[in-house]
Motif scaffolding. Structure first.
Motif, PDB file in Angstrom:
ATOM      1  N   VAL A 303       0.838  -1.202   0.000  1.00  0.00           N
ATOM      2  CA  VAL A 303       0.000   0.000   0.000  1.00  0.00           C
ATOM      3  C   VAL A 303       0.874   1.254   0.000  1.00  0.00           C
ATOM      4  N   GLY A 304       1.982   1.209   0.730  1.00  0.00           N
ATOM      5  CA  GLY A 304       2.903   2.339   0.721  1.00  0.00           C
ATOM      6  C   GLY A 304       3.575   2.527  -0.628  1.00  0.00           C
ATOM      7  N   LEU A 305       4.034   1.443  -1.234  1.00  0.00           N
ATOM      8  CA  LEU A 305       4.737   1.530  -2.515  1.00  0.00           C
ATOM      9  C   LEU A 305       3.834   2.014  -3.641  1.00  0.00           C
ATOM     10  N   LEU A 306       2.545   1.716  -3.561  1.00  0.00           N
ATOM     11  CA  LEU A 306       1.624   2.112  -4.623  1.00  0.00           C
ATOM     12  C   LEU A 306       1.300   3.606  -4.591  1.00  0.00           C
ATOM     13  N   ASN A 307       1.629   4.267  -3.504  1.00  0.00           N
ATOM     14  CA  ASN A 307       1.446   5.722  -3.396  1.00  0.00           C
ATOM     15  C   ASN A 307       2.519   6.231  -2.437  1.00  0.00           C
ATOM     16  N   PRO A 308       3.770   6.307  -2.890  1.00  0.00           N
ATOM     17  CA  PRO A 308       4.900   6.421  -1.968  1.00  0.00           C
ATOM     18  C   PRO A 308       5.225   7.815  -1.452  1.00  0.00           C
ATOM     19  N   ASP A 309       4.659   8.874  -2.031  1.00  0.00           N
ATOM     20  CA  ASP A 309       5.139  10.213  -1.711  1.00  0.00           C
ATOM     21  C   ASP A 309       4.327  10.955  -0.663  1.00  0.00           C
ATOM     22  N   ARG A 310       3.303  10.351  -0.127  1.00  0.00           N
ATOM     23  CA  ARG A 310       2.581  10.940   0.996  1.00  0.00           C
ATOM     24  C   ARG A 310       3.359  10.666   2.280  1.00  0.00           C
ATOM     25  N   LEU A 311       2.825  11.081   3.414  1.00  0.00           N
ATOM     26  CA  LEU A 311       3.463  10.766   4.687  1.00  0.00           C
ATOM     27  C   LEU A 311       3.181   9.306   5.028  1.00  0.00           C
ATOM     28  N   ILE A 312       4.242   8.532   5.177  1.00  0.00           N
ATOM     29  CA  ILE A 312       4.122   7.128   5.561  1.00  0.00           C
ATOM     30  C   ILE A 312       4.910   6.920   6.842  1.00  0.00           C
ATOM     31  N   TRP A 318      10.558  -6.532   7.960  1.00  0.00           N
ATOM     32  CA  TRP A 318      11.578  -7.376   7.350  1.00  0.00           C
ATOM     33  C   TRP A 318      12.502  -6.619   6.401  1.00  0.00           C
ATOM     34  N   HIS A 319      11.968  -5.646   5.685  1.00  0.00           N
ATOM     35  CA  HIS A 319      12.728  -5.028   4.604  1.00  0.00           C
ATOM     36  C   HIS A 319      12.856  -3.521   4.795  1.00  0.00           C
ATOM     37  N   ALA A 320      13.864  -2.949   4.139  1.00  0.00           N
ATOM     38  CA  ALA A 320      14.185  -1.538   4.315  1.00  0.00           C
ATOM     39  C   ALA A 320      13.103  -0.648   3.696  1.00  0.00           C
ATOM     40  N   PRO A 321      12.767   0.462   4.354  1.00  0.00           N
ATOM     41  CA  PRO A 321      11.775   1.394   3.801  1.00  0.00           C
ATOM     42  C   PRO A 321      12.406   2.327   2.776  1.00  0.00           C
ATOM     43  N   MET A 322      11.575   3.016   2.022  1.00  0.00           N
ATOM     44  CA  MET A 322      12.069   4.082   1.164  1.00  0.00           C
ATOM     45  C   MET A 322      12.633   5.194   2.046  1.00  0.00           C
ATOM     46  N   ALA A 323      13.610   5.913   1.525  1.00  0.00           N
ATOM     47  CA  ALA A 323      14.391   6.839   2.347  1.00  0.00           C
ATOM     48  C   ALA A 323      13.547   7.936   2.984  1.00  0.00           C
ATOM     49  N   HIS A 324      12.489   8.380   2.320  1.00  0.00           N
ATOM     50  CA  HIS A 324      11.714   9.509   2.832  1.00  0.00           C
ATOM     51  C   HIS A 324      10.574   9.077   3.754  1.00  0.00           C
ATOM     52  N   TRP A 325      10.357   7.775   3.922  1.00  0.00           N
ATOM     53  CA  TRP A 325       9.348   7.336   4.874  1.00  0.00           C
ATOM     54  C   TRP A 325       9.840   7.621   6.293  1.00  0.00           C
ATOM     55  N   ALA A 337       9.412  16.668  13.153  1.00  0.00           N
ATOM     56  CA  ALA A 337       9.854  17.700  12.210  1.00  0.00           C
ATOM     57  C   ALA A 337       9.900  17.134  10.790  1.00  0.00           C
ATOM     58  N   HIS A 338      10.410  15.913  10.674  1.00  0.00           N
ATOM     59  CA  HIS A 338      10.447  15.250   9.366  1.00  0.00           C
ATOM     60  C   HIS A 338       9.030  15.003   8.859  1.00  0.00           C
ATOM     61  N   ALA A 339       8.156  14.557   9.748  1.00  0.00           N
ATOM     62  CA  ALA A 339       6.771  14.296   9.359  1.00  0.00           C
ATOM     63  C   ALA A 339       6.087  15.579   8.890  1.00  0.00           C
ATOM     64  N   ALA A 340       6.301  16.676   9.611  1.00  0.00           N
ATOM     65  CA  ALA A 340       5.695  17.952   9.220  1.00  0.00           C
ATOM     66  C   ALA A 340       6.205  18.404   7.856  1.00  0.00           C
ATOM     67  N   LYS A 341       7.493  18.192   7.611  1.00  0.00           N
ATOM     68  CA  LYS A 341       8.075  18.546   6.316  1.00  0.00           C
ATOM     69  C   LYS A 341       7.437  17.737   5.195  1.00  0.00           C
ATOM     70  N   MET A 342       7.262  16.428   5.429  1.00  0.00           N
ATOM     71  CA  MET A 342       6.647  15.576   4.416  1.00  0.00           C
ATOM     72  C   MET A 342       5.198  15.981   4.164  1.00  0.00           C
ATOM     73  N   LEU A 343       4.483  16.342   5.227  1.00  0.00           N
ATOM     74  CA  LEU A 343       3.094  16.774   5.066  1.00  0.00           C
ATOM     75  C   LEU A 343       2.999  18.046   4.230  1.00  0.00           C
ATOM     76  N   ARG A 344       3.846  19.011   4.530  1.00  0.00           N
ATOM     77  CA  ARG A 344       3.809  20.271   3.776  1.00  0.00           C
ATOM     78  C   ARG A 344       4.139  20.024   2.307  1.00  0.00           C
ATOM     79  N   ARG A 345       5.134  19.190   2.070  1.00  0.00           N
ATOM     80  CA  ARG A 345       5.521  18.891   0.689  1.00  0.00           C
ATOM     81  C   ARG A 345       4.383  18.178  -0.038  1.00  0.00           C
ATOM     82  N   TYR A 346       3.773  17.240   0.644  1.00  0.00           N
ATOM     83  CA  TYR A 346       2.678  16.483   0.037  1.00  0.00           C
ATOM     84  C   TYR A 346       1.490  17.390  -0.270  1.00  0.00           C
TER      85      TYR A 346
END
Length: 350
Positions: A303-312, A318-325, A337-346
């Motif tokens: 579900v994360g990979l199918l829409n990867p650029d929102r806040l996750i 088991w496996h490594a996440p995408m760098a911006h998650w 702070a990272h979460a707020a940045k991702m929200l604003r960008r999204y």
């Protein structure tokens, strides 16, 4: 980094490339490495070797495709063909094999042009969990192409999660970015009460993450609502080995009490409970949400990979996440702070 003319190791690499055309140098996050070209190799998912849940298998399909794109190999599409675990009796999808087509339609992934013709004359090499050097060892040639049948593509993907970005051209889903912000919380339950209990995260974890996120959204003046996705077990239900992933257990279990206590999620407000929602409907709703809180589940990752650029908000699994998650801790804390940045960008669409 030194230019190759000033670096003895890189000079040697370029010299070898000139002598052996099938070797080439490539820049990776780890620096330069030599590898054979994969122009005459195909990658496909081995959809017969481990037929567990829909999420686990579809993540492997996505991984094999991303890996093929990353190493410039041909891709031969082998979709999920058999789902061995379909959830609890209450949530088990009644759609039968229709779900296989719907799962395949989640992306635009398809075989490359000419892949089937190449596969017809290729040597098949089955690799359960290959490293790059194993792929290099068996890389095909124009006269003798190779078809790699891969079960678990994660050796390279965990080394460099940026490879998942290769999926972007084949993704379908977009979120609306309209208030209130929809926060999907995937709560993995069901069989994990009886097998693989280490994958269970307590309700208190999800509530802690959600409440911290809710406080952050209030500070940012962003309206929001929570949506809980999970499955239930009816007291008195008897689960037999056929209710689990094939080979997971030889025992039967009786549901003797309320294992899930979903009423505890009333601590969140506003909140909607989506319990025992048909799988594909639940996937669609979670993919289109603006924020995703994951569980220890391959379905969460899909579900994360199918829409990867929102806040996750990602709990280590088991496996490594995408760098911006944004990774969470066991007590539900995360880098706000990272979460707020991702929200604003999204929300700005950038």
């Amino acid at each position: 980094m030194k230019r190759h003319a000033d670096n003895p190791a890189l000079r040697a690499a370029y010299a070898l490339s000139a002598i052996y055309p099938r070797l080439r140098s490539r820049t990776t996050r780890a620096g330069y490495r030599l590898r054979r070209t994969f122009a005459h190799s195909l990658l496909t998912y081995d959809n017969q070797s481990f037929t567990d849940g829909a999420g686990a298998q579809f993540q492997r399909v996505l991984g094999v495709y991303a890996l093929a794109r990353d190493i410039d190999a041909k891709y031969l599409h082998s979709p999920v063909s058999l789902i061995g675990y379909r959830g609890t009796p209450n949530s088990r999808d009644k759609a039968g094999d229709k779900i296989l087509n719907e799962l395949d339609d989640l992306t635009l992934i398809a075989s490359d042009s000419g892949a089937e013709a190449m596969a017809a004359r290729a040597t098949v090499v089955s690799l359960s969990s290959p490293r790059s050097h194993e792929l290099e060892k068996h890389a095909g040639t124009s006269k003798h192409p190779t078809l790699f049948k891969i079960t678990l593509p994660y050796q390279e993907l965990d080394r460099d999660p940026a490879i998942w970005n290769r999926l972007r051209p084949v993704l379908r889903h977009q979120t609306t970015r309209r208030p209130p912000l929809r926060i999907a919380v995937h709560v993995r339950r069901g069989d994990n009460h009886f097998v693989a209990a280490e994958r269970l995260l307590p309700n208190s974890y999800y509530i802690s993450v959600a409440q911290r996120l809710g406080s952050l959204l209030v500070q940012l003046d962003i309206p929001h609502r929570f949506e809980i996705f999970s499955e239930t077990l009816t007291i008195g239900t008897r689960l037999t080995p056929s209710d689990f992933t094939p080979g997971m257990t030889s025992e039967s279990f009786a549901v003797a009490g309320d294992h899930d206590r979903f009423g505890e999620f009333d601590a969140l407000s506003p909140v909607d409970l989506h319990l025992d929602t048909p799988l594909m409907e639940a996937i669609g709703m979670m993919v289109s949400a603006d924020v995703l809180i994951t569980s220890k589940s391959s379905l969460s990752i899909v579900v994360g990979l199918l829409n990867p650029d929102r806040l996750i908000l990602f709990h280590p699994f088991w496996h490594a996440p995408m760098a911006h998650w944004v990774t969470t801790s066991a007590d539900g804390q995360f880098n706000e702070a990272h979460a707020a940045k991702m929200l604003r960008r999204y929300l700005s669409g950038t």
